[in-house]
Design a protein around this motif. Structure first.
Motif, PDB file in Angstrom:
ATOM      1  N   PRO A   1       0.729  -0.884  -0.344  1.00 15.92           N
ATOM      2  CA  PRO A   1       0.094   0.056  -0.224  1.00 15.92           C
ATOM      3  C   PRO A   1       1.108   0.940  -0.339  1.00 15.92           C
ATOM      4  O   PRO A   1       0.146   2.591  -0.463  1.00 15.92           O
ATOM      5  N   THR A   2       2.119   1.913   0.170  1.00 15.50           N
ATOM      6  CA  THR A   2       2.659   2.500   0.698  1.00 15.50           C
ATOM      7  C   THR A   2       4.463   2.001   0.093  1.00 15.50           C
ATOM      8  O   THR A   2       5.340   3.005   0.020  1.00 15.50           O
ATOM      9  N   ALA A   3       4.195   1.313  -0.954  1.00 13.02           N
ATOM     10  CA  ALA A   3       5.423   1.310  -1.542  1.00 13.02           C
ATOM     11  C   ALA A   3       5.291   0.861  -3.670  1.00 13.02           C
ATOM     12  O   ALA A   3       3.947   0.658  -3.874  1.00 13.02           O
ATOM     13  N   PRO A   4       6.284   1.506  -4.102  1.00 12.59           N
ATOM     14  CA  PRO A   4       6.054   1.761  -5.440  1.00 12.59           C
ATOM     15  C   PRO A   4       5.745  -0.305  -6.464  1.00 12.59           C
ATOM     16  O   PRO A   4       6.380  -1.089  -5.872  1.00 12.59           O
ATOM     17  N   ASP A   5       5.050   0.197  -6.784  1.00 17.75           N
ATOM     18  CA  ASP A   5       4.551  -1.607  -7.785  1.00 17.75           C
ATOM     19  C   ASP A   5       5.087  -1.864  -9.218  1.00 17.75           C
ATOM     20  O   ASP A   5       5.214  -1.120  -9.941  1.00 17.75           O
TER      21      ASP A   5
END
Length: 447
Positions: free
Chosen positions: A215-219
């Motif tokens: 949810p708070t990380a680049p994908d």
């Protein structure tokens, strides 16, 4: 009573060692320190005087226990908090609201929890410090369906992915592209606040984009990747139409992608892993050493079919039992990771129970060498599949003689739970309020 009560007691000591090593409280206190108004998080210092508000948000099986520790560290400097956790894993906290929801299949309570978290995230301001507490299970516990995809559609999609044996990274790639919460979207909603995410990892390799669906990380995953997963497991005709259409729309550029590296929403976000599977394996190794066994870590990235991984480790134990290993018994072989089960029968169980049942059958196949082996496989969250067990154990008598045929049938039907329960070989820990995948241990005693 089984003749292997002493071996069972040793395995339970190793279970305790693994769980104590990844308990949220000591893990967080090692990573987070406060001296006056200076809060140090994984080495980075935040001056609390620089912020109007300090808020806790979180999702995952360990989030309530993590919030309890953070409340103690922050004291009256914490303004408020909200976390989503699994049913039975909640706690009564002073400043943090705890919402419970379903896992592994999401439910309406999870939709409400995700909505509440997104509402608070949308209220975040530039002079806010957000401490986001993330652990395994967050993907299912905070579902926020996107567009025409309904909760029922996400539930069906999750079931189909679990049943076909898809890896957690593949499951989460689909989840991220059907969500307003995952795949960096929470970071997008929280901006421009300062965000420090504290993570208990349940993913092989501790990939930030996979833990809790990032949810708070680049994908890194894309809609075409999702299409490839559907094709790989031949799911296009078994998935809800809305899911298939959502993936197709994304591939055609008609739907927004997840947030990628370099997006401005990550400028004030820092992700820190405070506990993971390797720590649990190390704790198990310490406990084994205290019991007089030489620990040998075989694998820290155990993946694939549970029954295949069990057979591999028991065959290796057989080699040690016959004196062909690098170390003479007593030896404890250890592995960590997360296996999968391709469901073909109508039984009850989980990947760790299936691992244990397959291990018991392999012990029987080894003959005399198997008489000196005992084993266990543990789901560190305390829940293995849709059961009340955390995993299972295997002893030389578990699937021997007349039991061998019944054990084989149970394995074919994915019904490890009932067989192991009848054999007194289930592991039951209750909710552990942590989650770092699985730990397997095989004890090899001297002749």
């Amino acid at each position: 009573m089984t003749a292997y009560a002493e071996k069972k007691a040793r395995l339970l000591r190793i279970v305790d060692g693994a769980l104590q090593a990844v308990a949220p409280d000591p893990a967080l206190r090692a990573a987070v320190k406060r001296e006056g108004n200076i809060l140090a998080v994984d080495g980075r210092k935040y001056d609390l005087d620089d912020y109007d508000r300090v808020l806790l948000l979180g999702a995952g099986k360990a989030s309530a226990a993590m919030a309890a520790t953070m409340e103690d560290i922050l004291g009256d400097r914490l303004d408020s908090g909200l976390v989503a956790t699994k049913y039975g894993h909640g706690l009564s906290l002073a400043r943090t609201e705890v919402m419970e929801s379903g896992h592994p299949v999401p439910d309406e309570a999870g939709v409400r929890a995700a909505g509440a978290l997104l509402e608070r995230a949308a209220d975040a301001r530039e002079r806010d410090l957000i401490l986001f507490l993330l652990s395994g299970g967050a993907s299912a516990l905070a579902p926020s369906p996107l567009g025409a995809v309904s909760l029922a559609d996400k539930q069906e999609a999750t079931r189909r992915l679990l049943e076909c044996g898809a890896a957690i990274g593949e499951i989460n790639a689909i989840r991220k592209h059907l969500s307003r919460f995952k795949g960096g979207h929470l970071a997008e909603t929280l901006a421009p606040a300062t965000v420090a995410t504290l993570i208990i990892s349940d993913v092989v390799g501790d990939r930030l984009d996979v833990i809790g669906s990032g949810p708070t990380a680049p994908d890194d995953s894309t809609f075409p990747d999702c299409q490839a997963i559907l094709d790989k497991y031949r799911l296009c005709h078994r998935m809800p139409d809305s899911v298939v259409r959502a993936v197709a729309d994304g591939c055609a550029g008609r739907a927004p992608e997840t947030r990628k590296a370099g997006d401005l929403c990550f400028a004030r976000v820092r992700n820190s892993i405070v506990a993971g599977n390797a720590m649990a394996v190390h704790g198990a190794a310490t406990a084994a050493r205290d019991l007089g066994y030489t620990p040998v870590v075989v694998d820290l990235a155990m993946e694939g079919e549970a029954r295949d991984q069990a057979a591999r480790l028991i065959r290796l134990a057989g080699k040690y039992s016959l004196g062909g290993g690098e170390t003479r018994p007593p030896v404890c072989l250890l592995a960590g990771g997360e296996t999968t089960v391709t469901i073909k029968g109508g039984g009850k169980g989980g990947r760790n129970q299936e691992w244990a049942l397959a291990a018991a059958l392999e012990m029987t196949a080894l003959g005399d060498a198997g008489e000196r082996i005992s084993a266990m496989s543990l789901g560190t969250d305390g829940t293995d599949g849709p059961t009340d067990a955390a995993g299972g154990m295997a002893f030389p008598d578990t699937a021997c003689g007349e039991r061998s045929e019944a054990a084989g049938r149970a394995l074919a039907e994915n019904d490890a739970y009932h067989f192991l329960d009848g054999a007194g070989a289930l592991l039951r820990t209750g909710p552990t309020r942590t989650n770092v995948m699985d730990v397997a241990a095989v004890l090899v005693d001297p002749a």
